[in-house]
Write a protein that holds these residues in place. Structure first.
Motif, PDB file in Angstrom:
ATOM      1  N   GLU A  62       0.833  -1.208   0.000  1.00 31.92           N
ATOM      2  CA  GLU A  62       0.000   0.000   0.000  1.00 31.92           C
ATOM      3  C   GLU A  62       0.863   1.251   0.000  1.00 31.92           C
ATOM      4  OE1 GLU A  62      -4.406  -0.933   1.625  1.00 31.92           O
ATOM      5  OE2 GLU A  62      -2.943  -0.280   3.109  1.00 31.92           O
ATOM      6  N   GLU A  63       1.926   1.177   0.790  1.00 28.15           N
ATOM      7  CA  GLU A  63       2.833   2.314   0.862  1.00 28.15           C
ATOM      8  C   GLU A  63       3.459   2.603  -0.505  1.00 28.15           C
ATOM      9  OE1 GLU A  63       6.328   2.538   3.781  1.00 28.15           O
ATOM     10  OE2 GLU A  63       4.489   2.153   4.931  1.00 28.15           O
ATOM     11  N   ALA A  64       3.705   1.523  -1.250  1.00 29.35           N
ATOM     12  CA  ALA A  64       4.311   1.685  -2.570  1.00 29.35           C
ATOM     13  C   ALA A  64       3.268   2.031  -3.630  1.00 29.35           C
ATOM     14  CB  ALA A  64       5.048   0.403  -2.959  1.00 29.35           C
ATOM     15  N   GLY A  65       2.028   2.190  -3.196  1.00 30.83           N
ATOM     16  CA  GLY A  65       0.999   2.578  -4.158  1.00 30.83           C
ATOM     17  C   GLY A  65       0.421   1.412  -4.937  1.00 30.83           C
ATOM     18  N   ILE A  66       0.595   0.207  -4.436  1.00 30.41           N
ATOM     19  CA  ILE A  66       0.066  -0.972  -5.115  1.00 30.41           C
ATOM     20  C   ILE A  66      -1.043  -1.566  -4.240  1.00 30.41           C
ATOM     21  CG2 ILE A  66       0.633  -3.250  -6.048  1.00 30.41           C
ATOM     22  CD1 ILE A  66       3.571  -2.283  -6.212  1.00 30.41           C
ATOM     23  N   ILE A  67      -2.195  -1.819  -4.844  1.00 32.05           N
ATOM     24  CA  ILE A  67      -3.312  -2.348  -4.055  1.00 32.05           C
ATOM     25  C   ILE A  67      -3.231  -3.869  -3.990  1.00 32.05           C
ATOM     26  CG2 ILE A  67      -5.831  -2.429  -3.838  1.00 32.05           C
ATOM     27  CD1 ILE A  67      -5.879  -0.084  -5.925  1.00 32.05           C
ATOM     28  N   PRO A  68      -3.084  -4.417  -2.785  1.00 24.90           N
ATOM     29  CA  PRO A  68      -3.112  -5.881  -2.666  1.00 24.90           C
ATOM     30  C   PRO A  68      -4.554  -6.365  -2.720  1.00 24.90           C
ATOM     31  CG  PRO A  68      -2.321  -4.802  -0.634  1.00 24.90           C
ATOM     32  CD  PRO A  68      -2.904  -3.742  -1.482  1.00 24.90           C
ATOM     33  N   ASN A  69      -4.771  -7.500  -3.327  1.00 19.91           N
ATOM     34  CA  ASN A  69      -6.127  -7.988  -3.469  1.00 19.91           C
ATOM     35  C   ASN A  69      -6.139  -9.515  -3.405  1.00 19.91           C
ATOM     36  OD1 ASN A  69      -8.627  -8.881  -4.500  1.00 19.91           O
ATOM     37  ND2 ASN A  69      -8.895  -6.961  -5.623  1.00 19.91           N
ATOM     38  N   GLY A  70      -6.781 -10.051  -2.368  1.00 22.64           N
ATOM     39  CA  GLY A  70      -6.847 -11.505  -2.212  1.00 22.64           C
ATOM     40  C   GLY A  70      -8.259 -12.016  -2.397  1.00 22.64           C
ATOM     41  N   GLU A  71      -9.111 -11.154  -2.940  1.00 19.50           N
ATOM     42  CA  GLU A  71     -10.532 -11.505  -3.015  1.00 19.50           C
ATOM     43  C   GLU A  71     -10.877 -12.406  -4.192  1.00 19.50           C
ATOM     44  OE1 GLU A  71     -12.779  -7.847  -2.932  1.00 19.50           O
ATOM     45  OE2 GLU A  71     -11.505  -7.200  -1.249  1.00 19.50           O
ATOM     46  N   HIS A  72      -9.922 -12.566  -5.112  1.00 15.85           N
ATOM     47  CA  HIS A  72     -10.262 -13.345  -6.307  1.00 15.85           C
ATOM     48  C   HIS A  72      -9.522 -14.677  -6.354  1.00 15.85           C
ATOM     49  CE1 HIS A  72     -12.633 -10.131  -8.180  1.00 15.85           C
ATOM     50  NE2 HIS A  72     -11.816  -9.332  -7.506  1.00 15.85           N
ATOM     51  N   ALA A  73      -9.175 -15.169  -5.175  1.00  9.57           N
ATOM     52  CA  ALA A  73      -8.452 -16.441  -5.119  1.00  9.57           C
ATOM     53  C   ALA A  73      -9.211 -17.515  -5.879  1.00  9.57           C
ATOM     54  CB  ALA A  73      -8.263 -16.860  -3.665  1.00  9.57           C
ATOM     55  N   LEU A  74      -8.466 -18.306  -6.618  1.00  5.89           N
ATOM     56  CA  LEU A  74      -8.994 -19.446  -7.378  1.00  5.89           C
ATOM     57  C   LEU A  74      -9.905 -19.058  -8.548  1.00  5.89           C
ATOM     58  CD1 LEU A  74      -9.503 -22.086  -4.549  1.00  5.89           C
ATOM     59  CD2 LEU A  74      -7.523 -21.658  -5.997  1.00  5.89           C
ATOM     60  N   GLU A  75      -9.903 -17.774  -8.876  1.00  6.65           N
ATOM     61  CA  GLU A  75     -10.664 -17.378 -10.072  1.00  6.65           C
ATOM     62  C   GLU A  75      -9.747 -17.354 -11.296  1.00  6.65           C
ATOM     63  OE1 GLU A  75     -12.771 -13.683  -9.612  1.00  6.65           O
ATOM     64  OE2 GLU A  75     -13.604 -14.340  -7.683  1.00  6.65           O
ATOM     65  N   ALA A  76     -10.358 -17.442 -12.467  1.00  2.00           N
ATOM     66  CA  ALA A  76      -9.592 -17.340 -13.701  1.00  2.00           C
ATOM     67  C   ALA A  76      -8.956 -15.953 -13.780  1.00  2.00           C
ATOM     68  CB  ALA A  76     -10.482 -17.573 -14.902  1.00  2.00           C
ATOM     69  N   ILE A  77      -7.699 -15.898 -14.188  1.00  3.01           N
ATOM     70  CA  ILE A  77      -6.946 -14.644 -14.141  1.00  3.01           C
ATOM     71  C   ILE A  77      -7.635 -13.517 -14.911  1.00  3.01           C
ATOM     72  CG2 ILE A  77      -4.782 -13.513 -14.825  1.00  3.01           C
ATOM     73  CD1 ILE A  77      -3.379 -16.229 -14.353  1.00  3.01           C
ATOM     74  N   GLU A  78      -7.973 -13.811 -16.172  1.00  3.41           N
ATOM     75  CA  GLU A  78      -8.509 -12.716 -16.991  1.00  3.41           C
ATOM     76  C   GLU A  78      -9.827 -12.176 -16.436  1.00  3.41           C
ATOM     77  OE1 GLU A  78      -8.057 -15.726 -18.680  1.00  3.41           O
ATOM     78  OE2 GLU A  78      -6.105 -15.380 -19.624  1.00  3.41           O
ATOM     79  N   ASP A  79     -10.670 -13.089 -15.954  1.00  2.82           N
ATOM     80  CA  ASP A  79     -11.952 -12.646 -15.412  1.00  2.82           C
ATOM     81  C   ASP A  79     -11.729 -11.746 -14.205  1.00  2.82           C
ATOM     82  OD1 ASP A  79     -12.904 -14.283 -17.335  1.00  2.82           O
ATOM     83  OD2 ASP A  79     -13.649 -15.849 -15.997  1.00  2.82           O
ATOM     84  N   ALA A  80     -10.796 -12.157 -13.351  1.00  2.00           N
ATOM     85  CA  ALA A  80     -10.533 -11.386 -12.147  1.00  2.00           C
ATOM     86  C   ALA A  80      -9.957 -10.018 -12.493  1.00  2.00           C
ATOM     87  CB  ALA A  80      -9.577 -12.154 -11.243  1.00  2.00           C
ATOM     88  N   VAL A  81      -9.018 -10.001 -13.437  1.00  2.00           N
ATOM     89  CA  VAL A  81      -8.414  -8.724 -13.834  1.00  2.00           C
ATOM     90  C   VAL A  81      -9.493  -7.794 -14.383  1.00  2.00           C
ATOM     91  CG1 VAL A  81      -6.847  -7.626 -15.494  1.00  2.00           C
ATOM     92  CG2 VAL A  81      -6.098  -9.656 -14.247  1.00  2.00           C
ATOM     93  N   ALA A  82     -10.369  -8.355 -15.201  1.00  2.00           N
ATOM     94  CA  ALA A  82     -11.454  -7.542 -15.764  1.00  2.00           C
ATOM     95  C   ALA A  82     -12.356  -7.002 -14.661  1.00  2.00           C
ATOM     96  CB  ALA A  82     -12.260  -8.385 -16.758  1.00  2.00           C
ATOM     97  N   ALA A  83     -12.667  -7.870 -13.693  1.00  2.00           N
ATOM     98  CA  ALA A  83     -13.567  -7.458 -12.618  1.00  2.00           C
ATOM     99  C   ALA A  83     -12.940  -6.349 -11.778  1.00  2.00           C
ATOM    100  CB  ALA A  83     -13.919  -8.661 -11.754  1.00  2.00           C
ATOM    101  N   VAL A  84     -11.651  -6.509 -11.474  1.00  2.00           N
ATOM    102  CA  VAL A  84     -10.972  -5.499 -10.661  1.00  2.00           C
ATOM    103  C   VAL A  84     -10.898  -4.171 -11.413  1.00  2.00           C
ATOM    104  CG1 VAL A  84      -8.774  -4.860  -9.594  1.00  2.00           C
ATOM    105  CG2 VAL A  84      -9.652  -7.182  -9.333  1.00  2.00           C
ATOM    106  N   TYR A  85     -10.648  -4.276 -12.712  1.00  2.00           N
ATOM    107  CA  TYR A  85     -10.572  -3.056 -13.520  1.00  2.00           C
ATOM    108  C   TYR A  85     -11.914  -2.324 -13.501  1.00  2.00           C
ATOM    109  CZ  TYR A  85      -9.334   0.017 -17.402  1.00  2.00           C
ATOM    110  OH  TYR A  85      -9.062   1.112 -18.174  1.00  2.00           O
TER     111      TYR A  85
END
Ligand code: SF4
Ligand code: SF4
Ligand code: SF4
Lengths: 502, 92
Positions: free
Chosen positions: A458-481
């Motif tokens: 967070e300090e480095a300006g990067i949002i950590p996100n563990g809410e999409h564990a075990l989801e398909a990568i592209e779907d999760a990236v799209a959802a977060v976007y």
């Protein structure tokens, strides 16, 4: 608007079949010009198909230690540090030992589809050892694809022998098409029983490479061209290389970063030649992509790597361990065929699901002009899903989401790169190194993450996100976007987050 | 007349298959040349084959102990120029 996942071209191809539309190094759209039988060669090759590399494994055997040229990024003591592997080969094998090892691994890791010989050294500078290995495998293990990497110098004279084997692809390292640039990369070559230095040597090498490339293409072999990006030497030149090899019919261009650390003992390492930054590499990859496939999931594997890309199970198959094993390869082939069929079924199902996803995501309503692209880092151990603990990830897959699509950009190893700034000193913690490696990313998706790294990210300006564990990568990236869009995070760049520029 | 492989050899196998006299053999800690067999390639090649492919400077020496690939010969940089070249490269 449909949210599709593309290799790099902006054309949308929601109906992509074959290797699916999974940010694949070999995007289906770009394969259309190739005949069906060639496309079939790619879909289960982890190094050629970005989709396949989530599911299929490869292995390398180190049977070829000699080389007929010298590259400034190579130290033979530590073997070949860029062409095929950063690190050391633990054991050099004889062809017989290599064949035994390949069959043992193929029986134990049925996902293994490809055997490559990539040095250390140049496989074609060791024709007896290389071809002996290939000859035996073509006969004893016909379900394994063979693969070879070469600097190309000896290729023209060996191309016909090579084509006799179960070979679909050849990787050639081509760093330049201009001998003046070549002279800065290759101090000498060994040619017709003489050492030839400098520009003259580079000129011969380039000629042989271009000739060999043409000969392979003419014989229907797919050629992947690897180029090592060397700042100040060939970085400006590689776009031209990309155009030249594409014009000749190369199938894939893989621009890799130079790895040059003093402790590798290479000429560049000792002399302090720096490697490119993530941004420089990405920019060049984008510039080179044009309408040819760019490979972005290359892991610069060791010459004796075993397993899925990004993992190494070599330790399970050392010589002493395989010596005792007796392989029933006929039985193994049956099992292998079953496993491959299951993988294909999973991929087909995924494809189906993806097409459904297209529709649901098409309701995405981010105003085009306001939304900017966002880089996200994914912790995964394979399978195309988010399934790794942040702290366990030794590499991250980098995806870019924008208003049109989600695309795979590259992978980053957490310990490989030196960004060259002063945070990169000796006292730097592993965590700090990891965070440095994620420069430019705004989100990290992982299965879990600890309290301390959470705060530092967070300090480095990067949002950590563990809410999409075990989801398909592209779907999760799209959802977060999409979520970021809804929160208004896409209007401008967060101030804490800066792209690396140096 | 014979050449010799000395310490520094990285056992890369490049020289072994090239020797027209079959004088080179794999040994530990490093490859060796059988002095009785080595002809210095006389009559076969203008250049001594092992020395022409060996990637490591100073590893192959003649009967006088002089290196066939002296320092700087394989990198293309004379030793006295190293510092200047290093500065040039670091500026990239
Ligand atoms: S071709 Fe490979 S093994 Fe040969 S010198 Fe270059 S990097 Fe090293
Ligand atoms: S000089 Fe010639 S004959 Fe003697 S060891 Fe070297 S390659 Fe063989
Ligand atoms: S070429 Fe040189 S380094 Fe390689 S095995 Fe022969 S003597 Fe040793």
């Amino acid at each position: 608007m449909e949210l599709t996942v593309l290799g790099q071209s902006q054309t949308t191809a929601p109906d992509a079949g074959g290797c699916a539309s999974s940010g694949c190094g070999s995007n289906d759209d770009q394969l259309n010009h190739l005949p069906e039988h060639i496309r079939a060669k790619v879909h289960n090759h982890p190094c050629y198909s970005e989709e396949a590399h989530h599911h299929y494994a490869r292995m390398h055997v180190a049977v070829a230690p000699a080389c007929n040229i010298q590259c400034h990024y190579c130290n033979r003591k530590y073997d070949c540090s860029n062409e095929s592997r950063p690190g050391v080969v633990s054991e050099l094998l004889t062809p017989d030992q290599a064949v035994k090892k390949v069959m043992t691994v193929a029986a134990n890791i049925p996902q293994m589809t490809v055997l490559g010989i990539a040095g250390p050294g140049d496989p074609l500078a060791n024709p007896e050892r290389t071809f002996d290995t290939f000859r035996q495998l073509t006969e004893k293990a016909p379900d394994i694809k063979l693969c070879v990497s070469t600097n190309g110098l000896a290729l023209p004279e060996l191309v016909d022998e090579l084509c006799k084997h179960n070979i679909d692809h050849v990787t050639m390292t081509i760093n330049c098409v201009d001998p003046d640039i070549g002279a800065q990369i290759y101090p000498w070559i060994f040619w017709k029983n003489r050492r030839v230095y400098g520009r003259k040597g580079a000129e011969i090498l380039i000629k042989q490479q271009q000739k060999g490339l043409q000969m392979l293409v003419d014989r229907g072999i797919l050629v992947k061209v690897n180029s090592v990006m060397i700042p100040g030497v060939n970085d400006k030149h590689l776009e031209e290389v990309s155009k030249a090899v594409k014009a000749k019919g190369a199938f894939l261009h893989n621009v890799m970063p130079l790895i040059a650390e003093a402790e590798h003992g290479t000429f560049y390492g000792v002399m302090g030649q720096r490697g490119p930054t993530h941004d420089e590499l990405q920019e060049l990859q984008d510039a080179c992509s044009g309408d040819m496939n760019m490979m972005r999931h290359c892991r610069q594997c060791r010459a004796d790597a075993v397993g899925m890309l990004g993992e190494d199970r070599g330790d399970e198959f050392t010589l002493d361990k395989i010596e005792a094993v007796d392989v029933d390869y006929a039985a193994a082939m049956v099992k292998r065929a079953e496993v491959h069929a299951a993988i294909e079924a999973t991929l087909a199902a995924k494809q189906q699901k993806k097409n459904e996803t297209f529709i649901s995501l098409s309701s995405l309503s981010i105003p085009k002009k306001e939304s900017r692209p966002v880089l996200m880092a994914i912790a995964t151990s394979g399978g195309g899903i988010i399934n790794q603990h942040f702290g366990h990830a030794r590499e991250f897959l980098i995806y870019e989401a924008n208003a049109h699509d989600v695309r795979f950009i590259s992978h980053r190893k957490t310990d490989l790169y030196c960004s060259g700034d002063d945070t990169c000193g000796d006292g730097e913690s592993v965590l700090q190194k990891t965070i440095n490696a994620l420069k430019g990313c705004e989100v990290v998706l992982c299965s879990k993450i600890g309290y301390e790294p959470w705060g530092m990210l967070e300090e480095a300006g990067i949002i950590p996100n563990g809410e999409h564990a075990l989801e398909a990568i592209e779907d999760a990236v799209a959802a977060v976007y999409k979520e970021m869009g809804e929160k208004g995070l896409l209007d401008k760049k967060p101030e804490t987050q800066q792209r690396a520029t140096a | 007349m014979a050449l010799q492989i000395v310490d520094g050899c990285v056992n890369c196998w490049a020289c072994e298959p090239l020797c027209p006299s079959k004088a080179i053999y794999a040994a530990l800690p490093h490859f060796l040349i059988d002095a009785k067999k080595c002809t210095e390639c006389d009559g076969d090649y203008a250049d001594k084959q092992c020395a022409s492919i060996c990637p490591v400077e100073q590893v192959i020496v003649d009967s006088q102990g002089a290196a066939l690939n002296p320092p700087g010969s394989l990198t293309g940089i004379p030793p006295e120029r190293w510092e200047r070249v290093r500065a040039e490269i670091q500026a990239r």
